[in-house]
Every structure is written in structure tokens, then in C-alpha cells.
Enzyme design. Structure first.
Site, PDB file in Angstrom:
ATOM      1  N   GLY A 212      28.945  34.730  38.116  1.00  0.00           N
ATOM      2  CA  GLY A 212      30.099  34.113  36.900  1.00  0.00           C
ATOM      3  C   GLY A 212      29.244  33.411  35.715  1.00  0.00           C
ATOM      4  O   GLY A 212      28.137  33.508  35.607  1.00  0.00           O
ATOM      5  N   ASN A 213      30.346  32.949  35.176  1.00  0.00           N
ATOM      6  CA  ASN A 213      29.968  32.667  33.891  1.00  0.00           C
ATOM      7  C   ASN A 213      30.645  30.885  32.988  1.00  0.00           C
ATOM      8  O   ASN A 213      31.811  31.043  34.372  1.00  0.00           O
ATOM      9  CB  ASN A 213      30.214  32.750  32.875  1.00  0.00           C
ATOM     10  CG  ASN A 213      31.337  34.009  31.810  1.00  0.00           C
ATOM     11  OD1 ASN A 213      32.144  32.588  32.200  1.00  0.00           O
ATOM     12  ND2 ASN A 213      31.481  35.097  32.295  1.00  0.00           N
ATOM     13  N   TYR A 214      30.638  29.987  32.622  1.00  0.00           N
ATOM     14  CA  TYR A 214      31.020  29.091  32.334  1.00  0.00           C
ATOM     15  C   TYR A 214      32.769  29.402  31.746  1.00  0.00           C
ATOM     16  O   TYR A 214      33.102  28.063  31.768  1.00  0.00           O
ATOM     17  CB  TYR A 214      29.772  27.976  31.441  1.00  0.00           C
ATOM     18  CG  TYR A 214      28.948  27.321  32.173  1.00  0.00           C
ATOM     19  CD1 TYR A 214      28.696  26.568  33.283  1.00  0.00           C
ATOM     20  CD2 TYR A 214      27.735  27.868  31.454  1.00  0.00           C
ATOM     21  CE1 TYR A 214      27.709  26.194  33.475  1.00  0.00           C
ATOM     22  CE2 TYR A 214      26.828  27.660  31.930  1.00  0.00           C
ATOM     23  CZ  TYR A 214      26.852  26.892  33.014  1.00  0.00           C
ATOM     24  OH  TYR A 214      25.410  26.462  33.450  1.00  0.00           O
ATOM     25  N   ALA A 279      36.046  35.949  29.354  1.00  0.00           N
ATOM     26  CA  ALA A 279      34.455  36.306  29.475  1.00  0.00           C
ATOM     27  C   ALA A 279      33.954  37.072  30.473  1.00  0.00           C
ATOM     28  O   ALA A 279      33.822  36.790  31.091  1.00  0.00           O
ATOM     29  CB  ALA A 279      33.657  34.973  29.281  1.00  0.00           C
TER      30      ALA A 279
END
Ligand code: CTP
Length: 401
Positions: A212-214, A279
Site C-alpha cells: 500500500g502507500n501512505y 494514490a
């Protein structure tokens, strides 16, 4: 936040039995975030008390041109009251009040305020069925309509006289619905559909782990809320986040890029504006383990493959839609942004730079540069994501006018 939020509403109450509904009306308007002031005709005080109304509105209730305050008469400035209001709602509006409005018969503070105000005026008539249907009354209502005043319909049903027919004041919820719809019709995105993708996507490795990402989703949610404020019908496709959206937003939760892709494509043909602020994970594991990978088993490597590029696909399918992408670059920002506009067939791109402190993932602020397809570059200062969303829509509206 609805269309009544922050609105200054002046409620004019004239002497009809339907005045008993006005405390509920004040309550509802306040619950929608409006500020309410009240002007009441002297005889309407027989139907509803100023104390009830001032308590619920948190404001004094005005009924006379002047009043006695510590032995001194004070003028209730109807001009200032009229100028204060964003909109003036007269409910109930009796036959007598309607007639006075038409003929500028300035015999009470309510009519004086009506004649001085320059804001939108909504009128909720309330009277017995034959009075309502009387040609003189109908002529007056038509005249008010002709000069741009908004005459609301009346309800049909049991009347105070015991008769049954048309003439009841609309219920407070219906009055609010009519006003809200009318206000929305003035908004720049009224009747338009806006699609926003937001948040991260999670690409599963096994049932408990993911790539995943932030991303927090804050920018996308701010865009969805701003689109709603501008009158649009909003479809939000959100990856995993803890954020809440207004109930009026059509929110769809997804986990993976593939799920986001499917939903975005499903809705794209029906929208006017699409903004891809999500994102989206660029890579996903080629295989997903169906059971949790045990530590002892170890893991040497995870083979990855590209996720589907949602924005690029929307660009291919684009017809009338206005398509906006986001870009987060760490070098050659503008050159890369220009390339992305062309390669993904965008109308504009919002460039956020990770080089700016206070901008980017998780934080409440952002610093963006809006670049349209003609390569016109508009940089903005660091500000809250809510204000950034306003900037982005002001650019979209200017470009899309
Ligand atoms: N995007 C998308 N689907 C993906 C990847 C990205 O819809 N699978 C969208 C994002 O929502 C964003 C834009 O594409 O609006 C920018 O993506 P970005 O990751 O910055 O650029 P890429 O095109 O993936 O190229 P690169 O990572 O090389 O910069």
C-alpha cells in the site's frame, strides 16, 4: 455540509395558524447550519411566542419598529435586517401579508423589511382553500412570481376551518427541500456529475498483508466535498481510509486497484468531470497466497506486476468528460507533468511536490500547481486541502466554462 450551511436566513412569520410549525422550521434550519433571525407580525404572536422563537434561534425576535430598552426607545432597523439576510423566507404568508407585499403596504416591520431587502425571497402561503383559490389572491401570487419572488406551493389536506383542500403551509421539511433545491440550481455544478477517486489502494500479498502507500485520502475527500458544495452529484470511489464523507456523496469503498478500476469505468460514461486523486498502487503481487504465509516458511521474493492504470484508461474512453489527473514527482516535475497530460489524454494535471514541507501524504495541507492541457501553469501557496480543493475547482470551472 449542505447548501444552507452558513446561510443567514431571515424568517418572517405572519398571523396564520400554520405559525405553530415555525419553531420546528427554525430548529431544522439551525440543524442545517444556517443562522436564523426572525421578524414576526404583532398578531402572529397570538399563534407562536417570541420566547420560543428567540430561544430556538438564539437571536432576538423583532416585531415592532421600535422597542423600549432601559427607558429609551430603540429603533429596530428593518433596513439593516433586510441587508443582513442571504435569504428571506416568509412562512406562513397569509393572504393579508401577500397582498401587502404586492402593494408595498408598509404597515408592519415584516413588510418594511421585505420592501428593504435585496436578497432572494421565498414565500410559503398558508390560508383556507377558498382564500387561496380566490382570483385576487392568485393574482397577487402571480405578481410576486413575476417580480422574481419564489412562491412555494401549498399542501393539500385538512385545514383549520375543518375543510379539506389546498392551502396548508408546506411542512418545514418540504419548505427546506424546496429552498435547498432552488439554491442548488444557482450553483455552477448543478446538474453535473463529478467522479473522484481517492485514498490508497491495498494490493494483497496474503489474507493479512498488503502493498500500500501512505495516502490518507484527505485531498480526494476535500475535492468530493467541494464538488458537492458547488452543486454536483458526486460519486466518490475511495480506497481504505478512516475518513467520513457527507451523506449526500455517493461513496463507494474499494480495496484494490482492480476494484477501483472496475467501478471508475462503470461510472465514467455518465460523468461530466472526473478527478483521479487516488494514490493507486502501481504494482501488485502476481500471486496472492490464500493462507497467511508463516514466518518459518520464509519468503525470498514477491513477484510483482503492474496494476491497471485507471486514469490512462479513462483518458482512452474520454468523450465529453473533463479529466483531471494528479502527479507526484520528485524530479523534472513540470516536464513529467506535461508528458502525463499528453500520454493519459488529460485536460489538466495537479502537480504536488514531495519537496515542499507540509505538502503531500497524510498531512492536512498541500501545495499544488495546476497545469492545463495548454501548458498554462498556475502555482498555489501551501494551504489546507479544503482550500486547495477550492483552487482546483476554480481552475476547472474557468477552463471548462
Ligand atoms: N493512476 C491511476 N491508476 C494507476 C496509477 C495511477 O489512475 N494504476 C492515476 C493517479 O490517480 C494519478 C495519476 O494516475 O491521478 C498519476 O499517477 P502517477 O503514479 O504519478 O504516475 P504514473 O503514471 O503511475 O507514472 P510514474 O509513477 O512513473 O510517475
Amino acid at each position: 455540509m449542505g447548501v444552507l450551511s452558513g446561510k443567514k436566513i431571515l424568517l418572517g412569520i405572519s398571523a396564520g395558524i400554520a405559525a405553530y410549525k415555525t419553531p420546528i422550521l427554525v430548529r431544522l434550519l439551525k440543524s442545517k447550519g444556517a443562522e436564523v433571525k426572525i421578524v414576526i407580525t404583532p398578531s402572529a404572536k397570538d399563534f407562536v411566542t417570541p420566547l420560543t422563537l428567540s430561544t430556538l434561534s438564539n437571536n432576538p425576535v423583532y416585531s415592532n419598529f421600535s422597542e423600549q430598552l432601559q427607558d429609551n426607545p430603540v429603533w429596530n432597523d428593518h433596513v439593516a435586517l433586510g441587508k443582513w439576510a442571504d435569504l428571506f423566507l416568509i412562512a406562513p404568508a397569509t393572504t393579508n401579508t401577500i397582498s401587502a407585499m404586492v402593494h408595498a403596504k408598509c404597515n408592519n416591520l415584516l413588510i418594511a423589511t421585505y420592501l428593504s431587502c435585496t436578497c432572494k425571497v421565498y414565500i410559503a402561503p398558508a390560508m383556507d382553500l377558498d382564500m387561496y383559490a380566490h382570483p385576487a389572491n392568485q393574482k397577487n401570487l402571480r405578481e410576486l412570481n413575476c417580480i422574481g419572488k419564489k412562491v412555494l406551493p401549498v399542501g393539500e389536506g385538512f385545514l383549520a376551518s375543518g375543510l379539506h383542500g389546498k392551502g396548508r403551509m408546506l411542512d418545514p421539511e418540504e419548505i427546506i427541500r424546496h429552498i435547498s433545491e432552488d439554491l442548488k440550481a444557482d450553483l455552477p455544478l448543478y446538474g453535473k456529475k463529478v467522479l473522484v477517486t481517492a485514498g490508497p489502494t491495498y494490493e494483497p500479498i496474503d489474507p493479512v498483508r498488503f502493498i500500500g502507500n501512505y495516502s490518507s485520502g484527505k485531498m480526494g475527500f476535500a475535492l468530493a466535498e467541494e464538488a458537492l458544495q458547488l452543486g454536483a452529484n458526486v460519486i466518490l470511489i475511495s480506497g481504505p481510509t478512516t475518513l467520513e464523507a457527507s451523506p449526500d456523496i455517493n461513496r463507494n469503498n474499494v480495496m484494490t486497484a482492480e476494484q477501483m478500476y472496475k467501478l471508475a469505468l462503470e461510472h465514467f460514461s455518465e460523468v461530466d468531470i472526473a478527478i483521479a486523486s487516488a494514490a493507486v498502487a502501481d504494482f501488485k503481487p502476481r500471486e496472492i497466497d490464500l493462507k497467511k504465509i508463516k514466518k518459518e516458511e520464509g519468503i525470498q521474493s514477491i513477484e510483482l506486476e503492474n496494476t491497471l492504470d485507471i486514469l490512462a484508461q479513462l483518458g482512452k474512453l474520454k468523450q465529453k468528460q473533463f479529466l483531471v489527473g494528479f502527479a507526484l514527482e520528485t524530479e523534472n516535475e513540470k516536464t513529467n507533468a506535461f508528458k502525463k497530460i499528453k500520454s493519459k489524454n488529460l485536460d489538466a494535471i495537479v502537480l504536488n511536490s514531495l519537496n515542499d514541507p507540509g505538502a503531500g501524504f497524510s498531512v492536512d495541507s498541500n501545495k499544488v500547481t495546476y497545469i492545463d492541457k495548454n501548458e498554462t501553469i498556475t502555482p498555489f501557496e501551501l494551504k489546507s486541502k479544503i482550500l486547495v480543493a477550492k483552487d482546483i475547482f476554480s481552475q476547472i470551472l474557468a477552463q471548462n466554462a
